[in-house]
Motif scaffolding. Structure first.
Motif, short mmCIF file in Angstrom:
data_model
loop_
_atom_site.label_atom_id
_atom_site.label_comp_id
_atom_site.label_asym_id
_atom_site.label_seq_id
_atom_site.Cartn_x
_atom_site.Cartn_y
_atom_site.Cartn_z
N GLN A 207 44.83 -51.05 -33.62
CA GLN A 207 44.06 -52.20 -33.13
C GLN A 207 42.76 -52.39 -33.90
O GLN A 207 41.92 -53.18 -33.52
N LYS A 208 42.59 -51.60 -34.99
CA LYS A 208 41.45 -51.73 -35.91
C LYS A 208 40.11 -51.37 -35.28
O LYS A 208 39.08 -51.96 -35.62
N TYR A 209 40.13 -50.42 -34.34
CA TYR A 209 38.85 -49.90 -33.85
C TYR A 209 38.17 -49.16 -34.99
O TYR A 209 38.83 -48.60 -35.87
N SER A 210 36.84 -49.14 -34.98
CA SER A 210 36.11 -48.46 -36.06
C SER A 210 36.30 -46.95 -35.95
O SER A 210 36.64 -46.41 -34.89
N ALA A 211 36.04 -46.26 -37.07
CA ALA A 211 36.18 -44.81 -37.11
C ALA A 211 35.29 -44.15 -36.06
O ALA A 211 35.71 -43.21 -35.37
N GLN A 212 34.07 -44.66 -35.91
CA GLN A 212 33.14 -44.07 -34.94
C GLN A 212 33.65 -44.22 -33.50
O GLN A 212 33.57 -43.29 -32.70
N THR A 213 34.22 -45.38 -33.16
CA THR A 213 34.73 -45.62 -31.81
C THR A 213 35.88 -44.68 -31.50
O THR A 213 35.97 -44.13 -30.40
N VAL A 214 36.78 -44.48 -32.47
CA VAL A 214 37.92 -43.58 -32.26
C VAL A 214 37.44 -42.14 -32.15
O VAL A 214 37.94 -41.36 -31.32
N ARG A 215 36.43 -41.77 -32.95
CA ARG A 215 35.87 -40.42 -32.86
C ARG A 215 35.27 -40.16 -31.48
O ARG A 215 35.47 -39.11 -30.87
N VAL A 216 34.53 -41.15 -30.97
CA VAL A 216 33.92 -41.01 -29.64
C VAL A 216 35.01 -40.90 -28.57
O VAL A 216 34.89 -40.13 -27.62
N GLN A 217 36.11 -41.65 -28.74
CA GLN A 217 37.23 -41.56 -27.79
C GLN A 217 37.78 -40.14 -27.74
O GLN A 217 38.03 -39.59 -26.67
#
Length: 200
Positions: A94-104
């Motif tokens: 879904q093209k979330y940013s790297a930082q958002t996926v890392r926080v997840q």
């Protein structure tokens, strides 16, 4: 129940009714002993929020909500590393940013660590899952000359000096809001940034 023996009486007219009542009670006990993901996540969030700053809470909240949505109604013991990987892979698609996926991943890891610590689980399913590679990195664009000029010309406007201060010091909003006169050294022409303030 909860590792304690308890006595339960059943009143019945015949053996068939007895079996029905016993089976219904067993099913009720099994349901009581199930530990669902959202319950553990809520417990973690309440205890964790007391330990972290407001900015971190705000950062973690969307990841927490996505985790609840993904695992709602699922027993925590049934969640596997593959389930965790699917969430992160879906976010990558879904093209979330790297930082958002890392926080997840960080939030999921904290929730499952809490579950292991409180004996809801034996093993943390997040520990063997990595963040997908080649995720898009969001770049923050610098303001162009025209935008800088607008900020400079608006320094006398209501709240204009705040924008001016942020633009030319690089302060974050919370850092600028926390500044006091004692943080400003006019002789050395320096500002000491040692704290931040956040309104939730």
């Amino acid at each position: 129940i909860n590792n304690e023996k308890t006595r339960k009486h059943f009143y019945y007219k015949d053996e068939f009714e007895l079996v029905e009542k016993v089976n219904a009670y067993k099913a009720e006990l099994e349901e009581l002993q199930k530990v669902y993901f959202e319950r553990v996540a809520d417990e973690w969030y309440e205890s964790h929020c007391e330990e972290v700053e407001g900015g971190t809470q705000i950062c973690y909240k969307p990841a927490y909500n996505r985790a609840i949505e993904a695992f709602e109604g699922k027993e925590i013991k049934d969640i596997t590393p593959l389930d965790v990987k699917r969430i992160l892979d879906r976010m990558a698609k879904q093209k979330y940013s790297a930082q958002t996926v890392r926080v997840q991943r960080i939030v999921l890891n904290l929730i499952f660590k809490y579950a292991v610590l409180n004996e809801y689980l034996d093993v943390n399913p997040v520990s063997s899952v990595s963040v997908p590679r080649n995720l898009p990195k969001a770049k923050r664009e610098l303001p162009d000359d025209e935008e800088i000029e607008i900020v400079m010309q608006s320094a006398d406007a209501s709240f204009g000096m705040f924008a001016y201060l942020i633009l030319f010091t690089g302060c974050r909003r919370g850092e600028a809001l926390a500044l006091q006169w004692k943080d400003v050294n006019f002789k050395k022409q320096t500002i000491s940034i040692s704290k931040s303030i956040n309104y939730s």
